[in-house]
Design a protein around this motif. Structure first.
Motif, PDB file in Angstrom:
ATOM      1  N   THR A 181     -28.345 -18.489 -26.988  1.00  0.00           N
ATOM      2  CA  THR A 181     -27.412 -19.618 -27.141  1.00  0.00           C
ATOM      3  C   THR A 181     -28.138 -20.941 -26.984  1.00  0.00           C
ATOM      4  OG1 THR A 181     -25.544 -18.306 -26.357  1.00  0.00           O
ATOM      5  CG2 THR A 181     -25.322 -20.696 -26.239  1.00  0.00           C
TER       6      THR A 181
ATOM      7  N   ARG B  29     -28.332 -23.846 -29.834  1.00  0.00           N
ATOM      8  CA  ARG B  29     -27.957 -25.236 -29.544  1.00  0.00           C
ATOM      9  C   ARG B  29     -29.105 -26.189 -29.872  1.00  0.00           C
ATOM     10  NH1 ARG B  29     -25.437 -23.957 -23.552  1.00  0.00           N
ATOM     11  NH2 ARG B  29     -23.288 -23.439 -24.191  1.00  0.00           N
TER      12      ARG B  29
ATOM     13  N   SER C 240     -28.842 -28.605 -24.637  1.00  0.00           N
ATOM     14  CA  SER C 240     -27.477 -29.113 -24.453  1.00  0.00           C
ATOM     15  C   SER C 240     -27.354 -30.132 -23.329  1.00  0.00           C
ATOM     16  CB  SER C 240     -26.507 -27.952 -24.188  1.00  0.00           C
ATOM     17  OG  SER C 240     -26.897 -27.222 -23.040  1.00  0.00           O
TER      18      SER C 240
ATOM     19  N   ASP D 272     -22.536 -19.144 -36.648  1.00  0.00           N
ATOM     20  CA  ASP D 272     -21.540 -19.851 -35.855  1.00  0.00           C
ATOM     21  C   ASP D 272     -22.111 -20.128 -34.469  1.00  0.00           C
ATOM     22  OD1 ASP D 272     -19.203 -19.684 -33.698  1.00  0.00           O
ATOM     23  OD2 ASP D 272     -18.358 -20.450 -35.566  1.00  0.00           O
ATOM     24  N   VAL D 273     -22.255 -21.408 -34.149  1.00  0.00           N
ATOM     25  CA  VAL D 273     -22.776 -21.808 -32.836  1.00  0.00           C
ATOM     26  C   VAL D 273     -21.651 -22.481 -32.060  1.00  0.00           C
ATOM     27  CG1 VAL D 273     -24.588 -23.029 -31.591  1.00  0.00           C
ATOM     28  CG2 VAL D 273     -25.035 -22.171 -33.900  1.00  0.00           C
ATOM     29  N   GLU D 274     -20.933 -21.687 -31.316  1.00  0.00           N
ATOM     30  CA  GLU D 274     -19.828 -22.204 -30.499  1.00  0.00           C
ATOM     31  C   GLU D 274     -18.865 -23.052 -31.328  1.00  0.00           C
ATOM     32  OE1 GLU D 274     -21.993 -22.477 -26.172  1.00  0.00           O
ATOM     33  OE2 GLU D 274     -22.435 -24.065 -27.617  1.00  0.00           O
TER      34      GLU D 274
END
Length: 507
Positions: free
Chosen positions: A269, A273, A255, A405-407
């Protein structure tokens, strides 16, 4: 357990998957050349003319189709005459881009061409447009490829090589928007036309000239370069393009950007990402293809992704300018989804080069001065996928699969592609869910299944990686396959990559 389904039409053929989509990149950067490929003729390690023998043996198992050299950013400060002739007479230079170290030029043109011969790889030489001259680049190509009594051919013979080499790929500089000259797109496009004009085909050598394009989905460079090919009232057109390829670069991270995050210490996470960024390569390719199609609908000019891969922080305790990073199961899945995107766009995308081959960024191999050699998880994805080289892609679609679902952004849990060659179907599957297994059904249409085998690359954790002390933590193993008529079923562990080989009868 979650379930997924992939529909594969073996009789609906798409484009040929060029073997050159599985190309590699070796820059004068850190320990890629020195300590990776090159140990010198006085080394106690087994070598062939100074080139490390176990590295050659390992890479030959990948069937490396082409190798890009000497850079990268290094290419636009490299002057080829400094790397020929007796090694003791070669002048040194400062590698200002990578570690600010002194380069002794002991690995130069002849050593690189010998490496390509040992690997069975086609040379992709990147010329110096940034700090060099048109004459310098033109004479290098003459030195390499001309057979008669020209001045450069005589110089090559004086340096011990009688016959010319074949050099099918030629880069016109690198990243002209940054380290290659900080140019604007139109200014570089004009320079690329000028340099390409003087990069001649000599004798039986036909060279594909590859113009350096933008990063990610920056289409301004692709547009400017395609306008340079198809410009109005010019002597050239897509029927006889001034250069034969347009490149772009695409690096993957979690990220924060390149060179900012750990290769081995990351959260779930961070992993997800990273997968979003990796799957984004397909959208970038699609965008570049749309621009190129508008100028060149017949696809005469190739799209080339000659730098791709993950870019993490260097390993602690190493020179930060050497970009030496570890390689986990996360990196392997980045490679898997990239190959699926490459296969899907093989009509226009005809060459790609992972960055880089040994000891740098998303490497195939990690070496030690003590003779250690580590095969990375990414190496295994390349080895498992090599059957796609020069195969024909066939219609395949993930018709059902979980969505992660990624954020707030959806990520498909399964990526897939398929090809046929020599009476067999090869299917690649990248299962991206970090926690759950996946039951995958392949619905194979257009032929009768006569046999199946499968392999899987999996690990107990996302951060699993191989070291000299534990070299087989991440390694392929056989995967059970169940066949019921036209349906092939495999169960994939969490965060895993698999290939399924299906023999076919089309009568």
């Amino acid at each position: 357990m979650d379930h997924a389904r992939v529909a594969i039409s073996t009789d609906v053929e798409r484009a040929r998957i060029s073997r050159h989509l599985y190309g590699h990149f070796a820059e004068h950067l850190g320990r890629c050349i020195y300590g990776g490929f090159w140990v010198g003729e006085d080394s106690d390690l087994p070598h062939i003319d100074g080139i490390r023998a176990d590295v050659v043996e390992a890479l030959r198992r990948l069937e490396v189709p082409n190798l890009r050299w000497p850079g990268g950013c290094f290419a636009d400060e490299y002057h080829w005459r400094d790397g020929i002739g007796p090694r003791e007479d070669r002048p040194a230079m400062v590698n200002s881009h990578w570690g600010d170290v002194v380069e002794d030029n002991s690995f130069g043109t002849h050593e690189f061409m010998r490496l390509c011969e040992l690997l069975g790889a086609a040379p992709y030489v990147n010329g110096n447009l940034g700090s060099g001259t048109v004459r310098e680049m033109s004479e290098w190509l003459e030195y390499l490829t001309r057979a008669d009594d020209s001045p450069m051919a005589r110089l090559r013979r004086d340096n011990g090589r009688d016959e010319p080499w074949l050099v099918p790929f030629w880069g016109l500089g690198n990243e002209a928007w940054g380290c290659g000259g900080s140019m604007r797109p139109q200014a570089y496009a004009d320079e690329a036309r000028r340099y390409a004009t003087f990069c001649k085909d000599h004798g039986g050598n036909t060279v594909s000239r590859i113009a350096a394009g933008g990063a990610d989905d920056d289409l301004s460079w692709t547009r400017a370069l395609m306008e340079a090919v198809a410009c109005v009232n010019c002597q050239t057109s897509p029927d006889s393009p001034i250069f034969q390829g347009v490149s772009f670069h695409y690096y993957t991270y979690a990220s924060q950007g390149i060179n900012t995050e750990s290769a081995t210490e990351f959260s779930t996470t961070d992993y997800l990402r990273t997968m979003l960024r990796a799957t984004g390569i397909e959208r970038a390719i699609r965008a570049h293809v749309a621009v190129m199609d508008s100028y060149d609908p017949d696809g005469k000019v190739a799209l080339v992704c000659d730098e791709w891969g993950t870019w993490w922080q260097p390993e602690p305790g190493t020179n930060p300018g050497f970009l030496h990073q570890q390689n986990t199961m996360r990196d392997a899945l980045v490679a898997g989804v990239h190959f699926d995107a490459f296969h899907a766009h093989a009509r226009r995308l005809r060459m790609a080069n992972i960055a880089q081959t040994v000891n740098v960024l998303q490497a195939m191999l990690l070496t030690g001065d003590d003779g250690a050699l580590v095969l990375t998880p990414t190496y295994h994805v390349f080895e498992m996928s090599k059957g796609h080289q020069d195969a024909t892609s066939v219609e395949s679609a993930v018709t059902a699969a979980p969505v992660i679902d990624v954020e707030g952004t959806p990520l498909g849990a399964l990526s897939a592609s398929a090809s046929v060659k020599d009476g067999a179907l090869l299917v690649s599957l990248s299962h991206l869910d970090p926690d759950d297994s996946l039951d995958v059904v392949l619905d194979v249409r257009g032929a009768t299944i006569t046999g199946t085998t499968a392999r899987v690359l999996a690990s107990g954790s996302l951060t699993a990686h191989n070291t000299a002390a534990e070299p087989h933590v991440v390694a392929p193993r056989e995967l059970d396959v169940n066949v019921d008529g036209a349906l092939v079923r495999v169960t994939m562990p969490p965060h895993s990559f698999a290939t399924v080989h299906v023999t076919l009868d089309r009568d």
